[in-house]
Design a protein around this motif. Structure first.
Motif, mmCIF file in Angstrom:
data_model
loop_
_atom_site.group_PDB
_atom_site.id
_atom_site.type_symbol
_atom_site.label_atom_id
_atom_site.label_comp_id
_atom_site.label_asym_id
_atom_site.label_seq_id
_atom_site.Cartn_x
_atom_site.Cartn_y
_atom_site.Cartn_z
ATOM 1 N N VAL A 53 -55.052 22.841 50.798
ATOM 2 C CA VAL A 53 -55.556 23.872 49.890
ATOM 3 C C VAL A 53 -56.021 25.075 50.699
ATOM 4 C CG1 VAL A 53 -57.297 24.450 48.139
ATOM 5 C CG2 VAL A 53 -56.298 22.155 48.189
ATOM 6 N N VAL A 54 -55.648 26.270 50.234
ATOM 7 C CA VAL A 54 -56.137 27.508 50.827
ATOM 8 C C VAL A 54 -57.137 28.126 49.861
ATOM 9 C CG1 VAL A 54 -55.543 29.825 51.637
ATOM 10 C CG2 VAL A 54 -53.973 27.914 52.060
ATOM 11 N N LEU A 55 -58.359 28.366 50.349
ATOM 12 C CA LEU A 55 -59.393 29.034 49.562
ATOM 13 C C LEU A 55 -59.307 30.519 49.899
ATOM 14 C CD1 LEU A 55 -61.589 28.133 47.561
ATOM 15 C CD2 LEU A 55 -63.180 28.042 49.487
ATOM 16 N N MET A 56 -58.830 31.320 48.946
ATOM 17 C CA MET A 56 -58.352 32.678 49.232
ATOM 18 C C MET A 56 -59.197 33.773 48.577
ATOM 19 S SD MET A 56 -55.547 34.241 50.621
ATOM 20 C CE MET A 56 -54.101 33.173 50.444
ATOM 21 N N ASP A 57 -59.720 34.680 49.398
ATOM 22 C CA ASP A 57 -60.337 35.897 48.871
ATOM 23 C C ASP A 57 -59.219 36.806 48.359
ATOM 24 O OD1 ASP A 57 -62.239 37.817 48.269
ATOM 25 O OD2 ASP A 57 -62.291 38.634 50.295
ATOM 26 N N ILE A 58 -59.524 37.677 47.413
ATOM 27 C CA ILE A 58 -58.500 38.575 46.872
ATOM 28 C C ILE A 58 -58.497 39.927 47.566
ATOM 29 C CG2 ILE A 58 -57.836 39.916 44.832
ATOM 30 C CD1 ILE A 58 -58.380 37.569 43.123
ATOM 31 N N LYS A 59 -59.684 40.539 47.694
ATOM 32 C CA LYS A 59 -59.761 41.885 48.261
ATOM 33 C C LYS A 59 -59.966 41.818 49.768
ATOM 34 C CE LYS A 59 -62.052 46.354 47.708
ATOM 35 N NZ LYS A 59 -63.162 47.095 47.042
ATOM 36 N N MET A 60 -58.901 42.139 50.514
ATOM 37 C CA MET A 60 -58.962 42.158 51.970
ATOM 38 C C MET A 60 -58.286 43.433 52.465
ATOM 39 S SD MET A 60 -58.417 38.113 52.931
ATOM 40 C CE MET A 60 -57.023 37.830 51.843
ATOM 41 N N PRO A 61 -58.638 43.911 53.657
ATOM 42 C CA PRO A 61 -58.239 45.262 54.074
ATOM 43 C C PRO A 61 -56.760 45.494 54.326
ATOM 44 C CG PRO A 61 -59.396 44.111 55.841
ATOM 45 C CD PRO A 61 -59.543 43.281 54.625
ATOM 46 N N GLU A 62 -56.038 44.538 54.876
ATOM 47 C CA GLU A 62 -54.639 44.777 55.233
ATOM 48 C C GLU A 62 -53.685 44.190 54.190
ATOM 49 O OE1 GLU A 62 -53.586 43.953 59.294
ATOM 50 O OE2 GLU A 62 -55.640 44.350 59.972
ATOM 51 N N VAL A 63 -53.683 42.877 54.074
ATOM 52 C CA VAL A 63 -52.840 42.202 53.082
ATOM 53 C C VAL A 63 -53.760 41.528 52.069
ATOM 54 C CG1 VAL A 63 -51.152 40.367 52.696
ATOM 55 C CG2 VAL A 63 -50.948 41.849 54.699
ATOM 56 N N SER A 64 -53.597 41.860 50.798
ATOM 57 C CA SER A 64 -54.474 41.315 49.752
ATOM 58 C C SER A 64 -54.256 39.821 49.564
ATOM 59 C CB SER A 64 -54.221 42.033 48.429
ATOM 60 O OG SER A 64 -52.988 41.593 47.867
ATOM 61 N N GLY A 65 -55.233 39.206 48.890
ATOM 62 C CA GLY A 65 -55.105 37.788 48.592
ATOM 63 C C GLY A 65 -53.956 37.474 47.662
ATOM 64 N N VAL A 66 -53.611 38.429 46.801
ATOM 65 C CA VAL A 66 -52.486 38.217 45.887
ATOM 66 C C VAL A 66 -51.187 38.101 46.673
ATOM 67 C CG1 VAL A 66 -51.146 39.203 43.993
ATOM 68 C CG2 VAL A 66 -53.644 39.400 43.987
ATOM 69 N N GLU A 67 -50.954 39.052 47.570
ATOM 70 C CA GLU A 67 -49.737 39.011 48.388
ATOM 71 C C GLU A 67 -49.764 37.809 49.330
ATOM 72 O OE1 GLU A 67 -46.165 39.572 50.153
ATOM 73 O OE2 GLU A 67 -46.921 40.445 48.273
ATOM 74 N N ALA A 68 -50.934 37.512 49.880
ATOM 75 C CA ALA A 68 -51.046 36.357 50.779
ATOM 76 C C ALA A 68 -50.750 35.061 50.033
ATOM 77 C CB ALA A 68 -52.446 36.310 51.390
ATOM 78 N N THR A 69 -51.159 34.987 48.782
ATOM 79 C CA THR A 69 -50.854 33.808 47.966
ATOM 80 C C THR A 69 -49.349 33.642 47.806
ATOM 81 O OG1 THR A 69 -52.948 33.932 46.752
ATOM 82 C CG2 THR A 69 -51.126 32.777 45.672
ATOM 83 N N ARG A 70 -48.652 34.728 47.528
ATOM 84 C CA ARG A 70 -47.186 34.671 47.414
ATOM 85 C C ARG A 70 -46.577 34.149 48.717
ATOM 86 N NH1 ARG A 70 -47.792 40.045 45.145
ATOM 87 N NH2 ARG A 70 -47.673 39.952 42.868
ATOM 88 N N ARG A 71 -47.075 34.648 49.826
ATOM 89 C CA ARG A 71 -46.520 34.245 51.126
ATOM 90 C C ARG A 71 -46.763 32.771 51.398
ATOM 91 N NH1 ARG A 71 -48.110 39.369 55.139
ATOM 92 N NH2 ARG A 71 -47.165 41.008 53.846
ATOM 93 N N VAL A 72 -47.970 32.293 51.064
ATOM 94 C CA VAL A 72 -48.276 30.872 51.263
ATOM 95 C C VAL A 72 -47.353 30.004 50.420
ATOM 96 C CG1 VAL A 72 -50.005 29.064 50.869
ATOM 97 C CG2 VAL A 72 -50.676 31.231 51.932
ATOM 98 N N ARG A 73 -47.161 30.378 49.166
ATOM 99 C CA ARG A 73 -46.326 29.593 48.262
ATOM 100 C C ARG A 73 -44.858 29.613 48.677
ATOM 101 N NH1 ARG A 73 -47.980 25.850 45.308
ATOM 102 N NH2 ARG A 73 -46.729 26.424 43.489
#
Length: 216
Positions: A53-73
């Motif tokens: 499980v990845v516990l993911m913040d949404i608002k981050m300076p370079e790559v957002s949590g939304v985009e990072a979620t897509r990448r993880v999946r």
């Protein structure tokens, strides 16, 4: 005891990561396998640590949590992502849920709620903070067509399960409240999903509200 859920924490604030590290260390059901300070680092850290499980913040300076979620999946579809954020708006939740997250918690959640959500996500459940869930329901009601659909037959226990889901209780908490085995609660939820043609707890709450079975 079953094997502890492997957790990766992603947040750009060091203080938040420190707090989450302490929560996780205090519970035998979970273990911290890594941390990342931005979405750009997530997949690389995932490859190194193999989290459940990845516990993911949404608002981050370079790559957002939304985009990072897509990448993880994309990297590993079996890896579950739970968003943990300050935003309680339904459109923010929809954005990250559509990206592949299976949970959405606000940062005023208690340590127990966060750990319970991690464990539930690993077990295949979708977890949404009660205040965000309520916003979803209200939006659905406001967008409805005014018709009152016919309610399918439910057992009294299934109605009780739905009421407790709406209050944000986990399967374990529902089982304790109703004095049933957790497997029985899971079977009830599967039956409700099949009966109503829905897929997750949030959709159960939306449907139950539309049918007048519960009110928020």
């Amino acid at each position: 005891m079953s094997q502890a859920v492997r957790v990766l924490v992603v947040d750009d604030e060091a203080l938040v990561r420190h707090a989450l590290r302490a929560f996780i260390a205090d519970d035998d059901r979970v273990t911290l396998v890594g941390e990342a300070a931005d979405g750009s680092e997530v997949v690389d850290v995932c490859k190194q640590t193999s989290p459940d499980v990845v516990l993911m913040d949404i608002k981050m300076p370079e790559v957002s949590g939304v985009e990072a979620t897509r990448r993880v999946r994309e990297w590993q579809p079996s890896c579950r992502v739970v968003a943990l954020t300050t935003f309680a708006t339904e459109w923010r939740a929809l954005e990250v849920l559509r990206a592949g997250a299976c949970g959405y918690l606000v940062k005023n959640s208690t340590p127990d709620e966060i750990i319970d959500a991690i464990v539930a996500a690993h077990a295949g459940d979708r977890v949404v903070s009660p205040e965000v869930q309520e916003r979803f329901v209200r939006s659905a009601i406001e967008a409805g067509d005014g018709r009152s659909p016919e309610a399918p037959a439910l057992s009294e226990r299934e109605r009780q399960v739905i009421e407790l889901i709406a209050k944000g209780l986990s399967n374990t908490e529902i089982a304790d409240a109703l004095h049933y085995a957790e497997a029985t609660v899971k079977a009830d939820i599967r039956h409700i999903n099949q009966l109503w043609g829905v897929e997750n707890r949030l959709q159960i709450v939306l449907r139950a509200t539309q049918l007048g079975i519960i009110s928020l």
